[in-house]
Design an enzyme around this catalytic site. Sequence first.
Site, PDB file in Angstrom:
ATOM      1  N   GLU A  39       7.672  -5.994   8.428  1.00 35.03           N
ATOM      2  CA  GLU A  39       8.212  -7.255   8.953  1.00 35.03           C
ATOM      3  C   GLU A  39       8.032  -7.422  10.458  1.00 35.03           C
ATOM      4  OE1 GLU A  39      12.225  -7.632   6.425  1.00 35.03           O
ATOM      5  OE2 GLU A  39      11.762  -5.641   7.172  1.00 35.03           O
ATOM      6  N   LYS A  53       8.220   5.028  11.450  1.00 34.21           N
ATOM      7  CA  LYS A  53       9.339   4.137  11.149  1.00 34.21           C
ATOM      8  C   LYS A  53       8.881   3.213  10.006  1.00 34.21           C
ATOM      9  CE  LYS A  53       9.998   2.962  15.591  1.00 34.21           C
ATOM     10  NZ  LYS A  53      10.620   2.544  16.865  1.00 34.21           N
ATOM     11  N   VAL A 103       6.913  -1.067   9.137  1.00 34.34           N
ATOM     12  CA  VAL A 103       6.055  -2.073   9.776  1.00 34.34           C
ATOM     13  C   VAL A 103       6.009  -3.418   9.058  1.00 34.34           C
ATOM     14  CG1 VAL A 103       3.966  -1.271   8.594  1.00 34.34           C
ATOM     15  CG2 VAL A 103       3.764  -2.421  10.784  1.00 34.34           C
ATOM     16  N   ALA A 142      12.964  -4.329   3.503  1.00 30.08           N
ATOM     17  CA  ALA A 142      13.520  -3.966   4.807  1.00 30.08           C
ATOM     18  C   ALA A 142      12.579  -3.052   5.591  1.00 30.08           C
ATOM     19  CB  ALA A 142      14.889  -3.290   4.636  1.00 30.08           C
ATOM     20  N   GLY A 184       0.798  -1.231   0.000  1.00 27.20           N
ATOM     21  CA  GLY A 184       0.000   0.000   0.000  1.00 27.20           C
ATOM     22  C   GLY A 184       0.823   1.270   0.000  1.00 27.20           C
ATOM     23  N   SER A 185       2.047   1.207  -0.538  1.00 21.97           N
ATOM     24  CA  SER A 185       2.921   2.392  -0.508  1.00 21.97           C
ATOM     25  C   SER A 185       2.367   3.544  -1.339  1.00 21.97           C
ATOM     26  CB  SER A 185       4.330   2.029  -0.969  1.00 21.97           C
ATOM     27  OG  SER A 185       4.291   1.422  -2.238  1.00 21.97           O
TER      28      SER A 185
END
Lengths: 161, 791
Positions: B732, B728, B730, B528, B490-491
Amino acid sequence: MKRQIQFTLNGKPVTADVAPHETLLDLLRDTFQLTGAKETCGLGLCGVCTVLVSGKPVSGCLHFASSIDGEEIVTIEGLETEEGLHPIQEAFYEQKAFQCGYCTPGMILMAKKLLEENPNPTEDEIKDYMVGNICRCASYAQIFAAIQEAASLLKQEKVKL
Amino acid sequence: MALGKSIRRVEAKAKVTGKVDYVMNMTMPEMLHVKLLRSTIPHGKIKNIDKRAAEEIEGVIKVVTGEDLQKLDINYYYGPAFRDQPVIAIDKVRYVGDPVAAVIAESVEIAAKAVNYIEVEYEEFEPVFQVLDAMKEDAPIVHDTIRPAGSFADLKSLLPKSGSNICLHYKLRHGDIEKGFEEADHIFEDTFTTPAAVHLPMEQHVALAYLDAEERMNIWTANQSPSFVRSEVSHVLKLPESKVRVRVPYLGGGFGTKLYVKIEALTAVLALIVKKPVKLALTMDEVFITLTKHATVFTLKTGVTNDGKIVARKCTVAWDTGAYADIGPRITQKSGFTAAGPYDIPHVQIDSYCVYTNNAPAGAFRGFGIPQLVWAYESQMDIIADKMGWDPLEFRKSQVLIEGKEHATGQIMNSIGFGEILEKIDDRLDWKTYRSTAKQPDQQNPRIRGRGMAIGLKAVLTPSISGAVVTLFADGSASVYSSTVDMGQGSDTILGQIAAEVLGLPSDKVRVVHPDTDVTPYDTITAASRSTFYMGNAIQKAAEDVKRQLFEFVSEYYEVSSEELELKDEAIFVRNEPDKKLAITEVIKKIFKMPAGSIIGRYVFESHYQSPDPETGQSDDVAIFWFAGGTAVEIEVDRETGKIDILNMVSLGDVGKAINPFQVHQQLYGAAIMQIGQALFEECKYDHGQMINASMADYKVPTFKDLPARSETIIVEDPHPEGPFGAKGVGETASFGVQPAIANALHDALGVRIKDMPLTPERVLAAIKEAEESSNSRQKVSVTNEAKGER
């Protein structure tokens, strides 16, 4: 050796020349450019290539194109009408029941048949019916919610009629 | 306000109508198809390939082998850490599945048929399959020489050893390990293993390459790292980067398997040879052997004092990276340095080895090695607590890394929400009441319940780079140019939300342009869990650049300073002077003196970083931020069948700030469910190097029937000072603790401890049987009847 078949595709009569080994999925994707159904496992086990053959969900990757002569085929592309999304699509949209979206067309078509057979499925009935449709992103929680919402939308629609 | 809202994905309608453009759907006029012939032996030399019969088949354009490639002026090898992987096997094959020949044909069927007519003669070499065997001095060598790639700053310091299968030995030395063990009252040593597993995104690897009229190489690919594909393909083809164009639409999942170069170099070379569009789409059985998750063997030696303090921990981790290193060296280092866990331990020693074998290559898999490490250290936390009679939650709480504490790398922790995570685990498991209530198992009921927990720490990829451009158009809408790939996380939606927030626009007026290396700036990778932070930062600052330009004009126009201006609801106004207000569209019209033009903002976000000392792994600044994750479960295990059912699973992640809370919950849940498969049944099985369950018929992934009866995801927000709005990442975080939480719950239920993944019914039954046998032999005759009754 190709053979001509006639069938209904998303409500329209069509003809196609198909080879004996050609799958329904390849026919839909390559000849009719309907790419909503896709091949993932290639074994009829993941549900990504699900389409409806005269109302029954089948794995397009295993179903021979030559066998659909005279049948009514419905794919994800056939659900939306001029009035808008089909209630099940609407429910998946409202519940945001997808991530990458690759499995979504198969999920929606499988859910359509589930709700035709059982308009008020319990959680366990949904699990049992949908077990052959895999979502690797694991949007399962929202798919549950979407199927439950679709059940209620379909009931409202019946009331309207 | 666009931020913090669970707006719908921008592509939602296309997804429910099946209209998303995946690469798998793409075709071009005159497009040719490819099928690969793959090695049938695990290790050996190609003596001869006879392709004549295949090339005679009607519809076959060409069969390409390593010998053909040697006639071209190209670089044959590629790879992100070491350039060890040939475009197609040249002299040697290194695993069952290594591509040996590519058939280019008019249809997939013809190409598939022709593959069967190629004859290959091999000279077999002795293979090596077990990671510990491969580390031995007399082991067969998989790669005679290793060429460092030099593509990434964090991998430049890695010095591979030639003449050994250990392609990287990462070392961390913190405090004095010998002194630490002397201070300890008790020492625990355990070895844990994890098997290879696979990602299985629903969309396979697929690429479509062609030369355009300017003889530039164009590639459409389902790949998570378009910028890397461009630079690596330009290296292989010896073309300037400006002559390679890589485009990526939506992906049907990624999870790490679509990172770096997979099939892109080969597809591009084939397009160069035949000068026509070429499409290579792998089938699912090929996806299995293209990339796996590292199998590991992890020995953990831990010293504790009588008052509950861990004083020393020695970690030895061996990572089976398979036939090609892929990104294994980075996992060995970057995940390796967290092997001692999220605890404040004065004396730590870590040796992390990346090891070649003749298995399928291993690389990034959602969690990037962290789940393999957490599996070991969080299982051992419970082993220690149980043996010492301590409460496992209190044992963790008393030494967990929190704000201001020093990590074993030497970095001081910040923005690390373990305190809240442990509090919530305590609450959700009702831990204090549960611990203080004596268990009275019903001897007649074979189903026993247990509760367990685990927490894990990951460092974000550092250093890395994200560039972004934000263009504001004259009508007040905007485009964001970013090379972040939307693979389902969903970027597109959240990156648009960040730009909309800064520019005071409704989120539907912002569009995120998909990666196109001709247009979108360099970005390290979409992996990452880094995009919200890195790309989010770049977009936030690029949008602020646009805003600065607008303010510059408006401050002159109203003769006020920029500090007095505010941007809200598509208009700029002077604070406290409501009549001095201009709509964004009016500002642009005034700037350009016509209702046209565009305002362009840009930013390249780079992390600060201090390369760790090669001998001690010490660095003040090794990670720009850290992920804190936790899992709490209640399970029910059937003593008669060994089957584990998860009754309740709580996944917790510190995400800094949730830009789109719904999508954050989806990521936490998805990562946790994926790990349930890894914990309970997923495992690649090999027989003499051949993966024998490389099909979705034989390798099962979680379905509707494998879900926890109840589940909950909890967002913890410990804002990061450098994150966009404190965010920040999420993707992983909820993957870390699932496996040990379940194993700890199993121990809580039955008192059995399993140290090898996955926790299959067979393994659980064997553990029950073993526990009963050892208990029987201890208690001999007196309790024989009772033991029988339990079975």
